[in-house]
Motif scaffolding. Structure first.
Motif, mmCIF file in Angstrom:
data_model
loop_
_atom_site.group_PDB
_atom_site.id
_atom_site.type_symbol
_atom_site.label_atom_id
_atom_site.label_comp_id
_atom_site.label_asym_id
_atom_site.label_seq_id
_atom_site.Cartn_x
_atom_site.Cartn_y
_atom_site.Cartn_z
ATOM 1 N N MET A 1 0.834 -1.194 0.000
ATOM 2 C CA MET A 1 0.000 0.000 0.000
ATOM 3 C C MET A 1 0.875 1.252 0.000
ATOM 4 N N PHE A 4 2.619 1.367 -3.269
ATOM 5 C CA PHE A 4 1.666 1.779 -4.294
ATOM 6 C C PHE A 4 1.491 3.300 -4.281
ATOM 7 N N ILE A 7 4.679 5.109 -5.540
ATOM 8 C CA ILE A 7 4.783 5.098 -7.002
ATOM 9 C C ILE A 7 3.755 6.061 -7.591
ATOM 10 N N ARG A 8 2.572 6.027 -6.986
ATOM 11 C CA ARG A 8 1.497 6.866 -7.483
ATOM 12 C C ARG A 8 1.886 8.345 -7.416
ATOM 13 N N ASP A 77 -9.236 9.897 -3.404
ATOM 14 C CA ASP A 77 -9.593 8.581 -2.856
ATOM 15 C C ASP A 77 -10.870 8.611 -2.031
ATOM 16 N N LEU A 86 -12.932 1.559 -1.837
ATOM 17 C CA LEU A 86 -11.936 1.310 -0.803
ATOM 18 C C LEU A 86 -12.602 0.841 0.490
ATOM 19 N N SER A 89 -13.648 -2.771 1.010
ATOM 20 C CA SER A 89 -12.632 -3.781 1.332
ATOM 21 C C SER A 89 -12.456 -3.842 2.846
ATOM 22 N N PRO A 90 -11.894 -4.951 3.338
ATOM 23 C CA PRO A 90 -11.726 -5.052 4.783
ATOM 24 C C PRO A 90 -10.573 -4.187 5.307
ATOM 25 N N CYS A 91 -9.853 -3.547 4.402
ATOM 26 C CA CYS A 91 -8.693 -2.757 4.814
ATOM 27 C C CYS A 91 -9.132 -1.565 5.661
ATOM 28 N N ASN A 92 -8.360 -1.283 6.707
ATOM 29 C CA ASN A 92 -8.686 -0.149 7.565
ATOM 30 C C ASN A 92 -8.408 1.170 6.831
ATOM 31 N N LEU A 96 -4.995 3.568 5.115
ATOM 32 C CA LEU A 96 -4.880 4.139 3.769
ATOM 33 C C LEU A 96 -4.509 5.620 3.859
#
Ligand SMILES: Nc1ncnc2c1ncn2[C@@H]1O[C@H](COP(=O)(O)OP(=O)(O)OP(=O)(O)O)[C@@H](O)[C@H]1O
Ligand SMILES: [Mg+2]
Lengths: 243, 310
Positions: A1, A4, A7-8, A77, A86, A89-92, A96
């Motif tokens: 993450m 990512f 790079i972004r 985002d 976003l 998803s289960p991601c907190n 992020l």
């Protein structure tokens, strides 16, 4: 993450161009104009060259504009259909946002380094006590990335944040006496040194360069306090967008 | 039951987006949720995933009560958003791996799975390109691919084919069917009848936040069997005539589009003379009758055309 997001933001060529090329050009330009006045005498401590003052001033100024790195990314985002994707998803979502903040800080830091390297090796600016100077630069970067994000999350609008940040970014260097010398009265001197966070950063760094510990701390400590304050403000702000 | 929705109410201000809405989806089923713009399809999906709280009713997914906080539910769902949610500055591979990583996949899993997904969505060979250079259809396929990364048990697709070329569309419909044969449960929303007809084993037609009919395609068509459908083209149609036609007691429903009256009469056409007498002065250019399809089910039940955009 983290990778990512790194790079972004590294692919945002336009941002790099503005945040690196502009300060470099401005430093070179003002240095060219004021070439005669090579030495700036401060009230206490060692006199330091004008080019150094310019370099520090513009590096700090463009860290203000650099705050858009994080809040623009957060905006795209979390204030767009991407938010649902976003949050599905289960991601907190906190992680992020933290990842966006830290990568933007890193990118802003790298941009600052490029500006400093350019000033040092191309223009020949003197930059002693670099570790301490960098420490204040990092503090200023953290402060401004948090500031931009808090403004954006509080107002719920990237546009508003952009307006506020760019207004601040154009007034702060003026008030810090970067574009033209300000009159030498005690009130104006206080404004020049302490009114804006950017001025605090500048005061701190010039204090370091002049071996004036008192001034270095007078700039650093309030900036540190403000940064910690923003840090605590950030928590409820993140909650606001992610739930 | 994979999804159980019972009497759900959801208000946005004064707007009732879901109105005593109920839906049950069994394992392995492909359910087509069909409805016009603003019917509440996306709201229904967001409620299922737990992205918005509901005002009343009950939702459970995989047998777990949906309270919006359950990560277990989220982990097992793949969500294909109505709008494109991919990163344009990033390559297709980076996108796939990022969305996979949100579901806790390891680096190795991401590497192997992204190759598999690339194949499924027909983008092998384009994986290292930035997606901003992709065509609309390729972006749509990637948008779906991103939600397949973690191999979810339930895939929810919100109008996954909006605004793309027929070729990409067929491609998407084909692999939705393929996913279904592997036992994945799919909730597919659309306002394109042909799509729902093509992929769904069960269909739920919704309008204004509630179900107006549900069942298999033959069941739905059977509900309106016996109705005759007449299509009458005139030179210049008018709203007044539409009202006049609706006033004829034998007529069940009339719709007007592009100077064509679509008239539904139960029990076969026995009143054609009445109809013609009513609109003769508009210069009839063509008369047709047709077999009812899903679109007619919708028309019959709501008096509206399903599609208000091409
Ligand atoms: N966040 C929101 N705030 C206010 N109203 C909303 C919100 N989301 C949806 N609505 C309203 O709820 C209703 C249902 O919207 P929804 O997006 O679920 O429809 P839909 O069936 O997905 O339509 P479409 O085919 O256009 O995507 C609409 O009247 C819409 O205006
Ligand atoms: Mg929708």
């Amino acid at each position: 993450m983290f990778k990512f997001n790194l790079i972004r933001s590294s692919r945002d060529i336009f941002a790099h161009l503005i945040l690196i090329a502009f300060p470099v050009l401005l430093i070179a330009f003002f240095n060219f104009i004021f070439k005669g006045t090579a030495i700036v005498s401060e009230i206490n401590g060692t006199p330091i060259p004008y080019l150094t003052v310019l370099t520090v001033g513009f590096a700090l100024t463009f860290q203000i504009y650099g705050s858009s790195l994080s809040f623009e990314t957060m905006g795209s985002d979390f204030f767009s259909p991407m938010r649902d994707r976003l949050l599905a998803s289960p991601c907190n979502p906190r992680s992020l946002i933290i990842s966006i903040l830290t990568t933007s800080m890193l990118v802003s830091f790298l941009q600052t380094i490029v500006v400093l390297l350019f000033a040092k090796f191309v223009l020949g600016a003197l930059l002693p006590s670099l570790p301490f100077v960098m420490a204040v630069m990092i503090l200023s970067i953290v402060f401004h990335q948090l500031l931009g994000s808090v403004i954006m999350l509080a107002s719920g609008s990237v546009k508003t944040a952009n307006i506020i940040v760019s207004t601040y970014g154009s007034i702060a260097p003026m008030l810090a006496g970067l574009y033209f010398p300000l009159p030498d009265t005690p009130v104006i001197l206080a404004v020049e040194k302490y009114l804006t966070p950017m001025a605090l950063g500048k005061t701190a760094i010039l204090g370091i360069l002049e071996n004036n510990t008192g001034q270095a701390l007078a700039g650093t400590l309030p900036l540190l306090a403000l940064t910690i304050g923003l840090f605590f403000l950030m928590r409820p702000m993140i909650g606001k967008v992610t739930s | 039951m994979i999804i159980h929705i019972e009497n759900v109410m959801k208000r946005f201000g004064n707007n009732l987006a879901l109105d005593t809405f109920s839906l049950d989806v069994k394992k392995g089923e492909v359910i087509g949720l069909l409805g016009p713009n603003g019917a509440g399809k996306t709201t229904c999906i967001r409620a299922i995933i737990g992205l918005i709280p509901i005002d009343d009713g009950e939702i459970s997914v995989f047998g777990i009560h949906q309270d919006g906080k359950n990560k277990e539910i989220k982990r097992r769902i793949g969500y294909v958003t109505q709008e494109l949610t991919i990163y344009e500055e990033m390559t297709a591979k980076e996108n796939l791996e990022f969305f996979g990583s949100l579901y806790g996949m390891t680096k190795e899993q991401l590497a192997t799975r992204s190759l598999e997904v690339a194949k499924i969505i027909g983008l092998e060979g384009r994986m290292r390109e930035k997606t901003k250079h992709f065509s609309g259809g390729m972006k749509r396929r990637l948008n779906i691919g991103c939600s397949l990364m973690h191999d979810p048990e339930l895939i929810i697709m919100d109008e996954p084919t909006v605004g793309i070329d027929p070729q990409s569309r067929n491609f998407i419909l084909e692999f939705v069917k393929q996913l279904a044969t592997k036992g994945t449960t799919i909730l597919y929303t659309s306002h394109y009848i042909e799509e729902v007809e093509a992929v769904a084993s069960n269909i739920c037609i919704m309008d204004q936040g509630h179900t107006i009919a549900s069942g298999t395609l033959p069941e739905l068509i059977a509900r309106i069997k016996g109705d005759a459908h007449m299509l009458i083209d005139v030179r210049i149609a008018s709203e007044e005539k539409l009202k006049a036609l609706r006033a004829i007691p034998e007529i069940k429903e009339v719709a007007l589009e592009n100077n064509q009256y679509h008239i539904i009469v139960p029990g076969g056409i026995t009143i054609i003379d009445k109809i013609i007498a009513e609109i003769a002065d508009q210069t009839i250019v063509n008369i047709n009758s047709k077999q009812p399809n899903l679109e007619d089910v919708f028309l019959t039940l709501t008096g509206k055309q399903l599609r208000d955009e091409a």
